[in-house]
Design a protein around this motif. Sequence first.
Motif, PDB file in Angstrom:
ATOM      1  N   LYS A 159       0.812  -1.219   0.000  1.00 40.67           N
ATOM      2  CA  LYS A 159       0.000   0.000   0.000  1.00 40.67           C
ATOM      3  C   LYS A 159       0.844   1.268   0.000  1.00 40.67           C
ATOM      4  N   GLY A 160       2.164   1.114   0.074  1.00 43.93           N
ATOM      5  CA  GLY A 160       3.054   2.272   0.038  1.00 43.93           C
ATOM      6  C   GLY A 160       3.201   2.985   1.370  1.00 43.93           C
ATOM      7  N   LEU A 161       2.950   2.285   2.480  1.00 46.67           N
ATOM      8  CA  LEU A 161       3.035   2.916   3.788  1.00 46.67           C
ATOM      9  C   LEU A 161       4.395   2.703   4.464  1.00 46.67           C
ATOM     10  N   VAL A 162       5.108   1.651   4.085  1.00 50.25           N
ATOM     11  CA  VAL A 162       6.452   1.396   4.604  1.00 50.25           C
ATOM     12  C   VAL A 162       7.394   1.151   3.429  1.00 50.25           C
ATOM     13  N   THR A 163       8.685   1.343   3.682  1.00 49.08           N
ATOM     14  CA  THR A 163       9.657   1.314   2.591  1.00 49.08           C
ATOM     15  C   THR A 163      10.166  -0.073   2.217  1.00 49.08           C
ATOM     16  N   GLN A 164       9.970  -1.054   3.085  1.00 53.45           N
ATOM     17  CA  GLN A 164      10.450  -2.412   2.824  1.00 53.45           C
ATOM     18  C   GLN A 164       9.340  -3.412   3.144  1.00 53.45           C
ATOM     19  N   ASN A 165       9.382  -4.564   2.487  1.00 51.44           N
ATOM     20  CA  ASN A 165       8.333  -5.554   2.744  1.00 51.44           C
ATOM     21  C   ASN A 165       8.451  -6.186   4.136  1.00 51.44           C
ATOM     22  N   ASP A 166       9.576  -5.947   4.821  1.00 49.98           N
ATOM     23  CA  ASP A 166       9.734  -6.432   6.195  1.00 49.98           C
ATOM     24  C   ASP A 166       9.772  -5.270   7.194  1.00 49.98           C
ATOM     25  N   GLY A 167       9.242  -4.140   6.786  1.00 49.56           N
ATOM     26  CA  GLY A 167       9.164  -2.976   7.670  1.00 49.56           C
ATOM     27  C   GLY A 167       9.892  -1.777   7.112  1.00 49.56           C
ATOM     28  N   GLY A 168      11.123  -1.594   7.555  1.00 49.97           N
ATOM     29  CA  GLY A 168      11.880  -0.430   7.110  1.00 49.97           C
ATOM     30  C   GLY A 168      11.380   0.827   7.790  1.00 49.97           C
ATOM     31  N   TYR A 169      11.211   1.858   7.010  1.00 49.81           N
ATOM     32  CA  TYR A 169      10.783   3.161   7.520  1.00 49.81           C
ATOM     33  C   TYR A 169       9.397   3.493   6.999  1.00 49.81           C
TER      34      TYR A 169
END
Length: 81
Positions: free
Chosen positions: A46-56
């Motif tokens: 959905k474009g809410l975090v920068t990585q598929n495992d979280g990130g920023y």
Amino acid sequence: MPYNEEIMQELNVLNMFNLDTTQEGIKVHSSAKPEIISATQRLFDKGLVTQNDGGYLTPLGHDAAENSQTLLTILLTESRL
């Protein structure tokens, strides 16, 4: 529209972020609960975090996390009526 289990898990992931800094992200490890891993992947999709495992948080993600954390604070505050 009521919250479903998937939305609840996404909100739980958003609530993990520290909004006091943009320099701190999260890492969801492969040993995490499957529902948290899936929720984090959906937030990435959905474009809410920068990585598929979280990130920023992305700017949109920051807005979503801020709203989610504010709502949680409101709901956890005892009524003063």
